[in-house]
Design a protein around this motif. Structure first.
Motif, short mmCIF file in Angstrom:
data_model
loop_
_atom_site.label_atom_id
_atom_site.label_comp_id
_atom_site.label_asym_id
_atom_site.label_seq_id
_atom_site.Cartn_x
_atom_site.Cartn_y
_atom_site.Cartn_z
N TRP A 54 0.80 -1.16 -0.13
CA TRP A 54 0.07 0.01 0.08
C TRP A 54 1.04 1.23 0.06
O TRP A 54 1.97 1.23 0.66
N ALA A 55 0.44 2.28 -0.54
CA ALA A 55 1.18 3.49 -0.54
C ALA A 55 0.05 4.73 -0.20
O ALA A 55 -0.91 4.78 -0.49
N ILE A 56 0.59 5.67 0.58
CA ILE A 56 -0.11 6.97 1.24
C ILE A 56 0.79 8.02 0.70
O ILE A 56 1.89 8.23 0.99
N ALA A 57 0.35 8.90 -0.30
CA ALA A 57 1.19 9.85 -0.94
C ALA A 57 1.24 11.03 -0.11
O ALA A 57 2.03 11.98 -0.10
N GLU A 58 0.02 11.36 0.74
CA GLU A 58 -0.07 12.69 1.53
C GLU A 58 0.51 12.22 2.98
O GLU A 58 -0.17 11.34 3.55
N GLY A 59 1.37 13.23 3.71
CA GLY A 59 1.46 13.13 4.81
C GLY A 59 2.12 14.34 5.47
O GLY A 59 2.85 15.40 4.94
#
Lengths: 134, 134, 134, 134
Positions: A18-23
């Motif tokens: 999984w990937a989360i681009a916003e942090g």
């Protein structure tokens, strides 16, 4: 009399990458800690009958990635992991854009949530993470 | 003169297994009940011509799962199910991280929404649930 | 003793074409600039070992598209690109509905976030962009 | 010297059938109309070179569906359609849970946004709609 669907109750659900681009972890907060402390969370669900071993890698705009951070999501449990609480191998800096890659040895589901309490009233956002094909 | 697309108006749309990794029902609220009561909702849509029988299982961080909670989504109807209102076999505790698995005998669409009204102004979040491949 | 999953740490993750249907940059702001300035951001993650060359095209309701806007997302880096800051070939108008198409020569992950600070307290939204099949 | 990716600039992107399970138009608003009026929007993007003919069907909890509502999204344009503004064949009631099915003769991208301005500060949510397989 109704049917009990229970299709696939024992089938895995989820993906391994999984990937989360916003942090972004805000440095300021208002309201009582820790519930109202500004934070970012990766909510992870493991519906399988075995523990999932998860590694998180953090990407930045101007330096090499940090991690891996290792967490275990036990069988048939959820873990709501605050990025604020990741310490090993290093804390995640505040007020800094980042992104994350989440890899598991078993299928899991990942969702991303941020509570931003810098101002008097909180803002909340949540989105499903991006699931890689398998 | 325009074309009437109506492609697949009778084809099913949706999936049979969904998961929501993020869950949290705040214990506090401000504003008039029940509209402004803090709550989490699973919005479910069934566009097919038959009733969908749905089972929800709730996962926690430190105990075995609860459920299944059974609800029916009638043919060509939506149900916006508040997690707050689930009672059988047990109520969902407040201020406790949870996650949910939603299984149906027919294809459905599931979306997750939270209204957090602990502070004077409300925060709202919504995200599409994760759909399993079939 | 735990396993190190690291499955596919070197495999690409992401897609080459993404779309965000929702876009709106409010003209007003409250709070200190630039953190609290109303803005829209495309958060882009490139986990591969090579730089990704990205082109953004902006679509409107009543005129031809603008762009392409070109940005580079370096190898193993994230870029949180504010739409407010796009200048070449033209700035994006405020208070105007738009949408965006994001194309890359390497697989990337794209997430869309808006901070709306027109009123005293901010509103935040975020959603994963739509990923085209490959 | 950088590469111009432009892969598939002429390939369609999107899907023909979308669903939004969550819908609710608040009856109250604060702030100046129409920007700050509580509303729900389906943001639709058509990147193709031909007009897309779109039909929206609205589903309820306790009555038969309404519609279809017909809108055209011109070639290489976006339309941010407020559900509040749908009038033909009937207005959508306020303070009523609903869901929507969105069907097009060409591939489109659909995103769902709600501005809730019942209280002094606005809440915003947005999520990608569910895309049917083709």
């Amino acid at each position: 009399m109704r049917r009990a669907p229970r299709h696939g109750m024992n089938e895995p659900i989820g993906r391994r990458r999984w990937a989360i681009a916003e942090g972004w972890i805000p440095s300021g907060s208002t309201g009582p800690a820790p519930q109202m402390t500004s934070h970012e969370t990766a909510s992870i669900l493991n519906v399988s009958d075995a523990d999932a071993h998860v590694e998180i890698t953090i990407f930045f705009e101007d330096r090499d990635p940090a991690g891996p951070y290792r967490i275990t999501v036990p069988a048939r449990r959820t873990v709501h992991q605050r990025f604020n609480d990741l310490r090993d191998p290093e804390a995640i800096p505040r007020d800094t854009p980042y992104a994350s890659l989440i890899e598991s040895d078993l299928p899991i589901i990942v969702q991303h949530t941020r509570l931003d309490s810098r101002q008097a009233e909180n803002a909340l956002l949540s989105t499903i993470a991006f699931a890689a094909e398998e």
